[in-house]
Design an enzyme around this catalytic site. Structure first.
Site, PDB file in Angstrom:
ATOM      1  N   LYS A 178      33.519  33.577  57.583  1.00 20.89           N
ATOM      2  CA  LYS A 178      33.952  33.232  56.229  1.00 20.89           C
ATOM      3  C   LYS A 178      33.613  31.776  55.968  1.00 20.89           C
ATOM      4  O   LYS A 178      34.282  30.867  56.467  1.00 20.89           O
ATOM      5  CB  LYS A 178      35.456  33.429  56.027  1.00 20.89           C
ATOM      6  N   GLU A 253      39.447  23.170  65.471  1.00 22.41           N
ATOM      7  CA  GLU A 253      38.991  21.772  65.372  1.00 22.41           C
ATOM      8  C   GLU A 253      39.527  21.269  64.041  1.00 22.41           C
ATOM      9  O   GLU A 253      39.077  21.671  62.975  1.00 22.41           O
ATOM     10  CB  GLU A 253      37.464  21.708  65.443  1.00 22.41           C
ATOM     11  N   CYS A 287      35.769  14.883  59.753  1.00 14.28           N
ATOM     12  CA  CYS A 287      37.071  14.817  60.421  1.00 14.28           C
ATOM     13  C   CYS A 287      37.097  13.785  61.539  1.00 14.28           C
ATOM     14  O   CYS A 287      38.152  13.242  61.859  1.00 14.28           O
ATOM     15  CB  CYS A 287      37.450  16.190  60.973  1.00 14.28           C
ATOM     16  N   GLU A 388      45.232  11.906  56.958  1.00 10.45           N
ATOM     17  CA  GLU A 388      43.784  11.976  56.799  1.00 10.45           C
ATOM     18  C   GLU A 388      43.428  11.941  55.313  1.00 10.45           C
ATOM     19  O   GLU A 388      43.770  12.843  54.552  1.00 10.45           O
ATOM     20  CB  GLU A 388      43.243  13.250  57.445  1.00 10.45           C
TER      21      GLU A 388
END
Length: 524
Positions: A178, A253, A287, A388
């Protein structure tokens, strides 16, 4: 001009849906295409196809050399379509043309060849023969899991898709992917390339659609045995919760808040340029970016001054122009999120030393832009240092001792990336060894190599991708006794050990009697 429409790939066939959604160029806000909006029924169909092909063995029973050959052909095909992949990547997610070539062509084609080479050398059996009780020997064998799922983000769809799909396929699994709903095009092309290279229909399926529907169904599906995900920590936790129904294996992750530690003896010119690369690649939408810059008080002001002077040379603009250094953010929502973080940073006492808004100029009246931004006066308890941001924002934190820098760096729920800048290699290594992070670079950043495992500590994830051990994540161990019958009962230990073993079976306890109906060390 009619915009192209992209369909799902299930069982080797293009499948449309009753619903569709538009794909928007983040630099211009132009609609570039539409895509089929899959639902739970499409996931079920894709998983059923994957399960059917796995059980039929049409891929997993092929010799490893033949599977490797498919990967090699796919790498060649990907390289022949490099211009198309770069153009579409630039339009799809605003990646600059220079980075698009790396992340949509060079890196995934390298991954294909790397996993092909490793596959040719791969031995599913443990080396040597395992000897257990006196008359029993066997081996430990690794076998594929079955149906594996991959959920990928929008920032590097082909590269991060390859990290998941390729080792799963290499080990003989069937896969359902996906891609993020904002960036499905290049992932669908990867599926086309693998099919053209010889991957049987139904072994690799792609279902497009939103995470709340398609991703959630994949995470909970009882026939999916493994799921690999790259994305936010918040969504990663939801995937873990959804996966418990059949205890599927999970590789995550997740987010990061990379601590970039500059030591007093660092070469300032090199460290400045490296720190810009660390936080600005892909407009900060990575990231493992170095978003917390830790500077010793003795060089803080000089470093920040040089940093700002270098940032003034950065070219922001059309991502399809080779002269452009950074492009837009992926969406209006992401732009607004970043700008909100800057407002919070100011409210909490940080200073915007550079940038802080939307760049000026006609080109920026459309699209989703935020200029490179440097925040000074940041302390590690501020929101901008804890969460973040995922944009072109650098939080500069001052420290007075190396021990303090290490403490600040590790004072985070994230642990995906970190870096150390120093002219003294021994000192840099010493600091690096104390940082709680899955990857730590010395005088470098973003150096991700396919031979090294990649993943995070703490809430930056679990499990690792890339490297030789990536195969293990998509296999399970089976103990296979290798000796049966009369041959298995020939003495395999020295006489003394055999006599001692037999003596254990001659006592009065029924559980120790050697009547061939209960387990004993000498006969079974």
């Amino acid at each position: 001009m009619t915009t192209p429409h992209y369909r799902m790939i299930i069982g080797g066939t293009e499948i449309d849906s009753d619903d569709r959604y538009e794909l928007v160029n983040p630099a211009t806000e132009d609609v570039i295409a539409s895509a089929a909006k899959g639902d739970a029924s499409h996931v079920d169909a894709a998983v059923a196809e994957a399960k059917k092909t796995f059980e039929a063995g049409i891929w997993r029973n092929l010799p490893t050399a033949e599977r490797a050959a498919v990967f090699d052909r796919a790498a060649d095909l990907l390289e022949t379509r490099a211009d198309e992949m770069v153009r579409l990547t630039t339009m799809e997610d605003g990646t600059t043309v220079r980075l698009a070539n790396v992340f949509s062509v060079i890196m995934p084609s390298g991954n294909l060849r790397y996993f092909a080479d490793e596959l040719r050398r791969y031995n599913p059996d443990s080396p040597g023969e395992l000897v257990g009780p006196p008359y029993q020997a066997g081996k430990v064998r690794r076998e594929p899991l079955g149906v594996c799922a991959a959920i990928t983000p929008w920032n590097f769809p082909v590269a991060l898709g390859a990290w998941k799909v390729l080792p799963a396929l290499a080990m003989g699994n069937s896969v359902v992917l996906k891609p993020d709903e904002k960036t499905p095009i290049t992932s669908l092309i990867l599926a086309e390339i693998l099919s053209e290279a010889g991957l049987p229909d139904g072994v690799f399926n792609v279902v497009t659609g939103d995470g709340e529907t398609v991703g959630a169904r994949l995470s909970a599906h009882p026939d999916v045995r493994k799921i690999a995900f790259t994305g936010s920590t918040e969504v990663g936790k939801k995937i873990v919760e959804s996966s418990v129904g059949n205890l599927k294996r999970v590789t995550l992750e997740l987010g990061g808040k990379g601590a970039n530690v500059v030591l007093e003896d660092a070469d300032i010119r090199t460290a400045v340029d490296g720190s810009i690369w660390a936080f600005l690649m892909h407009s900060g939408q990575a990231c493992e970016s170095g978003t917390r810059l830790l500077l010793p008080s003795s060089i803080h002001d000089e470093f920040v001054e040089r940093l700002i002077e270098r940032l003034k040379t950065i070219v922001i603009g059309d991502p399809s122009d080779p002269a452009t250094d950074i492009g837009p953010l992926i969406s209006a929502g992401q732009r607004d999120r970043v700008l909100k973080y800057l407002d919070i940073a100011k409210q909490e006492g940080a200073t915007i030393a550079y940038g802080g808004g939307v760049p000026a100029g006609d080109i920026f009246t459309k699209g989703f832009w935020v200029e490179p931004t440097v925040l000074t006066g940041v302390t590690n308890d501020m929101t901008v240092a804890r969460e973040e941001v995922f944009g072109p924002v650098l939080a500069v934190i001052r420290y007075d001792s190396v021990d303090e820098a290490i403490k600040i760096a590790n004072d985070s729920e994230y642990g995906l990336s970190a870096g150390v800048w120093s002219e003294d290699l021994a000192t840099a290594v010493s600091v690096a060894e104390q940082l709680e992070s899955g990857s730590v670079w010395i005088n470098d950043w973003h150096m991700i190599n396919q031979v090294y495992p990649f993943g995070g500590f703490k809430q930056s994830g679990q499990g690792r991708e890339l490297g030789r051990d990536a195969f293990s994540a998509y296999t399970q161990q089976k103990v296979d006794p290798g000796r049966r019958g009369k041959e298995a009962r020939e003495p395999r230990l020295r006489d003394g050990a055999l006599d001692a073993s037999r003596q254990l079976t001659t006592g009065t306890s029924a559980s120790r009697q050697c009547d061939r109906r209960t387990w004993c060390t000498a006969c079974n």
